[in-house]
Design a protein around this motif. Structure first.
Motif, PDB file in Angstrom:
ATOM      1  N   GLN A   1     -54.042 -39.228  19.246  1.00  0.00           N
ATOM      2  CA  GLN A   1     -53.816 -37.630  19.372  1.00  0.00           C
ATOM      3  C   GLN A   1     -54.243 -37.342  21.014  1.00  0.00           C
ATOM      4  O   GLN A   1     -53.469 -36.476  21.759  1.00  0.00           O
ATOM      5  CB  GLN A   1     -53.567 -36.647  18.660  1.00  0.00           C
TER       6      GLN A   1
ATOM      7  N   GLY B   1     -40.701 -36.989  10.424  1.00  0.00           N
ATOM      8  CA  GLY B   1     -41.328 -36.986  11.322  1.00  0.00           C
ATOM      9  C   GLY B   1     -41.009 -36.661  12.760  1.00  0.00           C
ATOM     10  O   GLY B   1     -41.256 -36.657  13.033  1.00  0.00           O
ATOM     11  N   SER B   2     -39.821 -37.777  13.264  1.00  0.00           N
ATOM     12  CA  SER B   2     -39.576 -38.525  13.774  1.00  0.00           C
ATOM     13  C   SER B   2     -38.209 -38.354  14.161  1.00  0.00           C
ATOM     14  O   SER B   2     -37.491 -36.929  13.456  1.00  0.00           O
ATOM     15  CB  SER B   2     -39.781 -40.026  13.977  1.00  0.00           C
TER      16      SER B   2
ATOM     17  N   ALA C   1     -43.488 -35.183  22.471  1.00  0.00           N
ATOM     18  CA  ALA C   1     -43.732 -35.564  20.907  1.00  0.00           C
ATOM     19  C   ALA C   1     -42.941 -36.647  19.758  1.00  0.00           C
ATOM     20  O   ALA C   1     -43.742 -36.432  19.036  1.00  0.00           O
ATOM     21  CB  ALA C   1     -42.221 -34.397  20.770  1.00  0.00           C
TER      22      ALA C   1
ATOM     23  N   ASN D   1     -45.538 -37.287  17.247  1.00  0.00           N
ATOM     24  CA  ASN D   1     -45.111 -36.654  15.849  1.00  0.00           C
ATOM     25  C   ASN D   1     -45.267 -38.016  15.305  1.00  0.00           C
ATOM     26  O   ASN D   1     -45.765 -38.190  13.568  1.00  0.00           O
ATOM     27  CB  ASN D   1     -43.761 -36.674  15.704  1.00  0.00           C
TER      28      ASN D   1
ATOM     29  N   SER E   1     -49.111 -37.714  13.169  1.00  0.00           N
ATOM     30  CA  SER E   1     -48.781 -36.473  12.856  1.00  0.00           C
ATOM     31  C   SER E   1     -48.259 -36.569  11.518  1.00  0.00           C
ATOM     32  O   SER E   1     -48.784 -36.133  10.648  1.00  0.00           O
ATOM     33  CB  SER E   1     -48.201 -35.520  13.720  1.00  0.00           C
ATOM     34  N   SER E   2     -47.299 -37.581  11.679  1.00  0.00           N
ATOM     35  CA  SER E   2     -46.392 -37.707  10.328  1.00  0.00           C
ATOM     36  C   SER E   2     -47.685 -38.353   9.357  1.00  0.00           C
ATOM     37  O   SER E   2     -47.792 -37.976   8.241  1.00  0.00           O
ATOM     38  CB  SER E   2     -45.420 -38.559  10.629  1.00  0.00           C
TER      39      SER E   2
ATOM     40  N   THR F   1     -38.950 -31.380  18.387  1.00  0.00           N
ATOM     41  CA  THR F   1     -38.656 -32.506  17.725  1.00  0.00           C
ATOM     42  C   THR F   1     -38.679 -33.463  16.995  1.00  0.00           C
ATOM     43  O   THR F   1     -39.640 -34.794  16.946  1.00  0.00           O
ATOM     44  CB  THR F   1     -38.620 -33.318  19.809  1.00  0.00           C
ATOM     45  N   SER F   2     -38.204 -32.974  15.868  1.00  0.00           N
ATOM     46  CA  SER F   2     -38.498 -33.873  14.585  1.00  0.00           C
ATOM     47  C   SER F   2     -37.086 -33.440  13.650  1.00  0.00           C
ATOM     48  O   SER F   2     -37.034 -32.865  13.798  1.00  0.00           O
ATOM     49  CB  SER F   2     -39.793 -33.492  13.658  1.00  0.00           C
TER      50      SER F   2
ATOM     51  N   GLY G   1     -46.749 -31.257   9.640  1.00  0.00           N
ATOM     52  CA  GLY G   1     -47.238 -32.539  11.266  1.00  0.00           C
ATOM     53  C   GLY G   1     -46.220 -31.875  12.517  1.00  0.00           C
ATOM     54  O   GLY G   1     -46.927 -32.440  13.419  1.00  0.00           O
ATOM     55  N   SER G   2     -45.016 -31.258  12.405  1.00  0.00           N
ATOM     56  CA  SER G   2     -44.410 -30.889  13.488  1.00  0.00           C
ATOM     57  C   SER G   2     -45.857 -29.420  13.886  1.00  0.00           C
ATOM     58  O   SER G   2     -45.880 -29.609  14.932  1.00  0.00           O
ATOM     59  CB  SER G   2     -43.358 -30.463  13.344  1.00  0.00           C
TER      60      SER G   2
ATOM     61  N   SER H   1     -48.663 -31.640  15.796  1.00  0.00           N
ATOM     62  CA  SER H   1     -47.907 -31.646  16.898  1.00  0.00           C
ATOM     63  C   SER H   1     -47.808 -30.961  17.702  1.00  0.00           C
ATOM     64  O   SER H   1     -48.654 -30.781  19.399  1.00  0.00           O
ATOM     65  CB  SER H   1     -46.816 -33.063  17.200  1.00  0.00           C
TER      66      SER H   1
END
Length: 394
Positions: free
Chosen positions: A39, A173-174, A195, A199, A202-203, A342-343, A382-383, A386
């Motif tokens: 990341q 998360g996507s 993102a 993401n 992160s997820s 953006t998820s 997760g968001s 990110s």
């Protein structure tokens, strides 16, 4: 100071995930560290290097051109209706049809399946995560929640509850590639594009802490039927167009319901507490973590309200609230909030994912429903991760 706050936010996200973990002894710390490094490198490369910035501009320009093509098709059908102002349905939602068509064609030509298999295998190799989970994480970037899960339905018999959690978390998360063009009509393209990989990682990071997995090699294989059912490229175009039309109508219906419901809730709140809105209440709730993420104190209530709105409604409603503020808020705040939005991490996604799994395996569908709230909390963490990572480089 902002970097220290950002690092603290990351530590808090990890700490909450650790407290939620149901198998702390088997957490794959090395895989998590590798994904965090990935990341950092991804964000640094895309924001801080000339090559990365050029790549983002090139991709954004490509999407702009695709949006032009899609707009030409919409304009032909609706004609002068597009000239009467910014009609969201015509100018944004109907573009989903063209992007869904393009996605269907790329799947028929076996371009996307090959790319997904390659990237999924690479992620599995460097992180030590099972292949099914890695494949699903990449697949979720391109396809919607339901489609990504359906693609691995033949593997469901191998999925333990923890593995099912990771698969569901990746889907929540996507975002779907078919609606990225719509997002870019509302938010700066560079933040939407950054993102996507953030993401995905992160997820996997948060879900791997909450629901660690260890899989025997004999059960770690991918046997997915990620190929188009279309018999020709023209059928693929037709199927994609129909799917895109359904998505556009579903999003439109959800926006009508959620925005109207928000107005109703705000009317009730204002009748009791004059001048107060649900967005302001959510803003105060999100303010502490918002400051740690890097949002300026003077903007944190407004930004926190938008982030909270996304969780209780959906990302489109929140993006519509952020869109008119893009030029008034600071660049850093816009970037952080855009990445956060953006998820698919919101309450409605619980039902979508649980319903999809229910259609594949009734027992596992009931399992997803039981850990639905835990799934939403993990996806929200997760968001936050990110958005914080993006904020470190803005």
């Amino acid at each position: 100071m902002s970097i220290l706050l950002g690092l603290l936010a990351i530590v808090i996200v990890m700490g909450i995930a650790y407290l939620m973990s149901n198998d702390r002894k088997n957490i794959n710390y090395m895989g998590i560290i590798i994904m965090l490094i990935a990341q950092v490198i991804t964000t640094w490369f895309m924001f801080e290097t000339a090559i990365g910035s050029s790549i983002i501009r090139w991709i954004a320009d490509g999407f702009d051109k695709l949006i032009e093509f899609g707009t030409a098709g919409v304009s032909f059908v609706v004609g002068d209706l597009m000239e009467g102002g910014n009609v969201f349905f015509f100018n944004v939602l109907l573009l989903i049809i063209f992007f869904a068509t393009l996605l269907s064609v790329l799947t028929y030509l076996k371009i996307l399946p090959a790319l997904i298999r390659y990237l999924g295998g690479f992620i599995s190799k460097i992180t030590g995560l099972p292949k099914v989970e890695s494949f699903n994480a990449v697949n979720s970037i391109f396809f919607g929640q339901s489609e990504a899960i359906i693609a691995i339905k033949s593997q469901f018999r191998h999925l333990s509850n923890n593995r099912l959690y990771i698969v569901s978390a990746s889907a929540m998360g996507s975002v779907s590639a078919s609606i990225i063009g719509a997002y870019m009509q509302m938010l700066p393209a560079e933040y939407v594009l950054v993102a996507l990989p953030l993401n995905m990682f992160s997820s996997l990071i948060v879900a791997s802490i909450i629901a660690p997995v260890k899989v025997d090699k004999k059960d770690d294989h991918v046997d997915v039927k990620e190929v188009s059912t279309s018999k020709s490229i023209f059928e693929a175009m037709g199927n994609g167009a129909l799917d895109g039309g359904k998505i556009a109508l579903i999003v439109a219906a959800m926006l009508i319901a959620f925005i109207a419901s928000l107005e109703l809730v705000n009317w009730i709140i204002q009748a009791i507490f004059a001048g107060t809105t649900i967005q302001q209440i959510l803003g105060y709730i999100f303010a502490p973590i918002g400051i740690l993420m890097g949002i300026a104190p003077s903007e944190v209530i407004q930004a926190g309200g938008i982030m909270g709105t996304k969780i209780v409604t959906n990302e489109f409603v929140a993006m519509l609230e952020l869109q008119p503020l893009v030029d008034t808020l600071s660049l850093k705040t816009v970037g952080i909030v855009s990445v956060f939005l953006t998820s698919f991490a919101n309450f409605s996604s619980i039902g979508i994912i649980a319903g999809t799994v229910q259609g594949i395996d009734a027992e596992k569908g009931a399992t997803v429903s039981r850990f639905g709230l835990k799934l939403l909390i993990g996806a929200t963490l997760g968001s936050i991760l990110s958005a914080t990572m993006a904020g470190l480089f803005l």
